[in-house]
Enzyme design. Structure first.
Site, PDB file in Angstrom:
ATOM      1  N   GLY A  38      32.811  29.852  12.676  1.00  0.00           N
ATOM      2  CA  GLY A  38      33.903  30.698  13.137  1.00  0.00           C
ATOM      3  C   GLY A  38      35.253  30.217  12.647  1.00  0.00           C
ATOM      4  O   GLY A  38      35.355  29.477  11.674  1.00  0.00           O
ATOM      5  N   LEU A  40      37.407  32.068  11.139  1.00  0.00           N
ATOM      6  CA  LEU A  40      37.244  32.536   9.769  1.00  0.00           C
ATOM      7  C   LEU A  40      38.579  32.697   9.048  1.00  0.00           C
ATOM      8  O   LEU A  40      39.571  33.124   9.628  1.00  0.00           O
ATOM      9  CB  LEU A  40      36.500  33.872   9.761  1.00  0.00           C
ATOM     10  CG  LEU A  40      35.129  33.889  10.445  1.00  0.00           C
ATOM     11  CD1 LEU A  40      34.503  35.266  10.317  1.00  0.00           C
ATOM     12  CD2 LEU A  40      34.212  32.823   9.870  1.00  0.00           C
ATOM     13  N   HIS A  41      38.571  32.346   7.758  1.00  0.00           N
ATOM     14  CA  HIS A  41      39.733  32.533   6.885  1.00  0.00           C
ATOM     15  C   HIS A  41      39.247  33.138   5.569  1.00  0.00           C
ATOM     16  O   HIS A  41      38.053  33.496   5.439  1.00  0.00           O
ATOM     17  CB  HIS A  41      40.480  31.214   6.676  1.00  0.00           C
ATOM     18  CG  HIS A  41      39.606  30.072   6.229  1.00  0.00           C
ATOM     19  ND1 HIS A  41      38.963  30.050   5.011  1.00  0.00           N
ATOM     20  CD2 HIS A  41      39.269  28.908   6.853  1.00  0.00           C
ATOM     21  CE1 HIS A  41      38.282  28.932   4.883  1.00  0.00           C
ATOM     22  NE2 HIS A  41      38.438  28.224   5.994  1.00  0.00           N
ATOM     23  N   GLU A  42      40.140  33.257   4.599  1.00  0.00           N
ATOM     24  CA  GLU A  42      39.787  33.921   3.341  1.00  0.00           C
ATOM     25  C   GLU A  42      38.661  33.208   2.598  1.00  0.00           C
ATOM     26  O   GLU A  42      37.914  33.831   1.846  1.00  0.00           O
ATOM     27  CB  GLU A  42      41.012  34.042   2.437  1.00  0.00           C
ATOM     28  CG  GLU A  42      41.917  35.204   2.798  1.00  0.00           C
ATOM     29  CD  GLU A  42      41.240  36.560   2.605  1.00  0.00           C
ATOM     30  OE1 GLU A  42      40.459  36.708   1.649  1.00  0.00           O
ATOM     31  OE2 GLU A  42      41.485  37.463   3.426  1.00  0.00           O
ATOM     32  N   GLY A  43      38.536  31.906   2.798  1.00  0.00           N
ATOM     33  CA  GLY A  43      37.425  31.198   2.186  1.00  0.00           C
ATOM     34  C   GLY A  43      36.090  31.698   2.702  1.00  0.00           C
ATOM     35  O   GLY A  43      35.153  31.929   1.932  1.00  0.00           O
ATOM     36  N   HIS A  44      35.985  31.885   4.020  1.00  0.00           N
ATOM     37  CA  HIS A  44      34.762  32.445   4.593  1.00  0.00           C
ATOM     38  C   HIS A  44      34.531  33.875   4.103  1.00  0.00           C
ATOM     39  O   HIS A  44      33.391  34.261   3.810  1.00  0.00           O
ATOM     40  CB  HIS A  44      34.850  32.466   6.123  1.00  0.00           C
ATOM     41  CG  HIS A  44      34.934  31.120   6.756  1.00  0.00           C
ATOM     42  ND1 HIS A  44      36.099  30.635   7.301  1.00  0.00           N
ATOM     43  CD2 HIS A  44      33.996  30.155   6.938  1.00  0.00           C
ATOM     44  CE1 HIS A  44      35.875  29.443   7.807  1.00  0.00           C
ATOM     45  NE2 HIS A  44      34.620  29.110   7.597  1.00  0.00           N
ATOM     46  N   LYS A 157      33.644  23.993  -1.549  1.00  0.00           N
ATOM     47  CA  LYS A 157      34.593  23.028  -0.993  1.00  0.00           C
ATOM     48  C   LYS A 157      33.877  21.896  -0.270  1.00  0.00           C
ATOM     49  O   LYS A 157      34.280  20.735  -0.352  1.00  0.00           O
ATOM     50  CB  LYS A 157      35.566  23.710  -0.026  1.00  0.00           C
ATOM     51  CG  LYS A 157      36.614  22.750   0.548  1.00  0.00           C
ATOM     52  CD  LYS A 157      37.534  23.434   1.536  1.00  0.00           C
ATOM     53  CE  LYS A 157      36.908  23.615   2.883  1.00  0.00           C
ATOM     54  NZ  LYS A 157      36.756  22.305   3.610  1.00  0.00           N
ATOM     55  N   SER A 193      41.120  25.874   4.377  1.00  0.00           N
ATOM     56  CA  SER A 193      40.378  25.229   5.450  1.00  0.00           C
ATOM     57  C   SER A 193      40.996  25.645   6.776  1.00  0.00           C
ATOM     58  O   SER A 193      42.208  25.873   6.859  1.00  0.00           O
ATOM     59  CB  SER A 193      40.444  23.701   5.307  1.00  0.00           C
ATOM     60  OG  SER A 193      39.959  23.057   6.468  1.00  0.00           O
ATOM     61  N   ARG A 195      41.506  23.724   8.994  1.00  0.00           N
ATOM     62  CA  ARG A 195      42.366  22.594   9.365  1.00  0.00           C
ATOM     63  C   ARG A 195      43.782  22.715   8.795  1.00  0.00           C
ATOM     64  O   ARG A 195      44.690  22.026   9.271  1.00  0.00           O
ATOM     65  CB  ARG A 195      41.745  21.286   8.899  1.00  0.00           C
ATOM     66  CG  ARG A 195      40.407  20.989   9.550  1.00  0.00           C
ATOM     67  CD  ARG A 195      39.805  19.713   9.035  1.00  0.00           C
ATOM     68  NE  ARG A 195      38.552  19.399   9.717  1.00  0.00           N
ATOM     69  CZ  ARG A 195      37.843  18.306   9.508  1.00  0.00           C
ATOM     70  NH1 ARG A 195      38.261  17.416   8.622  1.00  0.00           N
ATOM     71  NH2 ARG A 195      36.717  18.091  10.159  1.00  0.00           N
TER      72      ARG A 195
END
Length: 288
Positions: A38, A40-44, A157, A193, A195
């Site tokens: 969860g 979620l960001h653009e990487g996901h 990543k 990330s 983070r």
């Protein structure tokens, strides 16, 4: 909105029904799994878009896996943004969202069966997070058994995670393909990330040195692994807000550090604390 499912039995039934329905009309019956925790960001979302290219039945799991958190890591502080995650997934044509409880995934009583990641799990990220990769592989193995996907999609990543997941699938003869999506980056080059939201403006600026160092190493790799490491250190070390944990060149087939004599494909990995936030990144090298 995607269909949200919270139990293992229901997910198995719905995936099976959807596969059968697609087969009856000559449709695409391939199932693709994207495992996530969860936030979620653009990487996901890049992983999910890749999944849509690979099959019509896309299952995204959202599960904050307690087995991946060590004694010094705060499981309760991990960001949980389920409503926002569902909104993001609604635009991506996801078929099912699997959002089980911890009790659903690890019911009591249990004999504590776990997947052991092997010696590579104690190196690099594993040295800083003991037990992390055993927990990660255990939940990935469970998800693969629950969903029985044709393909599972991971992000480059998390290079050590990808290596160990691929090794598990090979070693245990799991019938699934692992598809790896290139790292998605911010404009500065910083790997996306969850983070990154913890970094202030100065820390974000400093963190960009990680990718700058990695790309410098790619250019310097024509002079060997030692030259590649020196090039990366030259850009990362001067940053006072960046505290390196490791910067290493590993062999892609063993994930062990290469020697100065190594020639051929390799991967450079970096982990650092920026402020109080731990960041990781990696790039491929062609060492000459």
């Amino acid at each position: 909105m995607p269909e949200v499912i919270g139990t293992i039995d229901e997910l198995r039934n719905r995936v099976g029904e959807t596969r059968d329905s697609a087969a009856m009309v000559g449709g695409d019956t391939r199932v693709v799994l994207v495992p996530t925790m969860g936030a979620l960001h653009e990487g996901h979302l890049a992983l999910i878009r890749r999944a849509r290219q690979l099959g019509d039945i896309v299952v995204v799991s959202i599960f904050v896996n307690p087995l991946q958190f060590g004694v010094n890591e705060d499981l309760d502080r991990y960001p949980r943004t389920f409503a926002a995650d569902l909104q993001a997934l609604a635009a991506e044509d996801v078929t099912f969202v699997f959002a089980p409880s911890a009790h659903e995934m690890y019911p009591e009583p249990s004999n504590g069966t776990r997947v052991t990641a092997g010696p590579i799990a104690s190196l690099l990220e594993g040295a800083s997070r003991p037990g992390h990769f055993d927990g990660m592989l255990t939940v990935v193995a469970k998800l693969l058994n629950i969903v029985t996907p044709d393909t599972a999609v991971f992000g480059q990543k998390d290079a050590q995670q990808v290596f160990l997941a691929q090794s598990m699938v090979t070693d245990l003869n799991v019938r699934v393909a692992i598809d790896v999506v290139p790292t998605v980056r911010e404009a500065s080059g910083l790997a996306l990330s969850s983070r990154n939201r913890n970094l202030n403006e100065a820390q974000l600026h400093a963190a960009a040195a990680l990718y700058a160092g990695l790309t410098s190493a790619q250019s310097a790799a024509a002079g060997g692994s030692v030259a590649a490491l020196a090039a990366a250190h030259a850009l990362i070390d001067p940053q006072p807000l960046v505290k390196l944990d490791y910067l290493v060149v590993v062999h892609p087939h063993t994930f062990l550090p290469v020697g100065a004599e190594h020639v051929g494909p390799a991967r450079m990995l970096v982990a650092a604390l920026v402020g109080g936030t731990r960041l990781i990144d990696n790039v491929s090298l062609d060492v000459a």
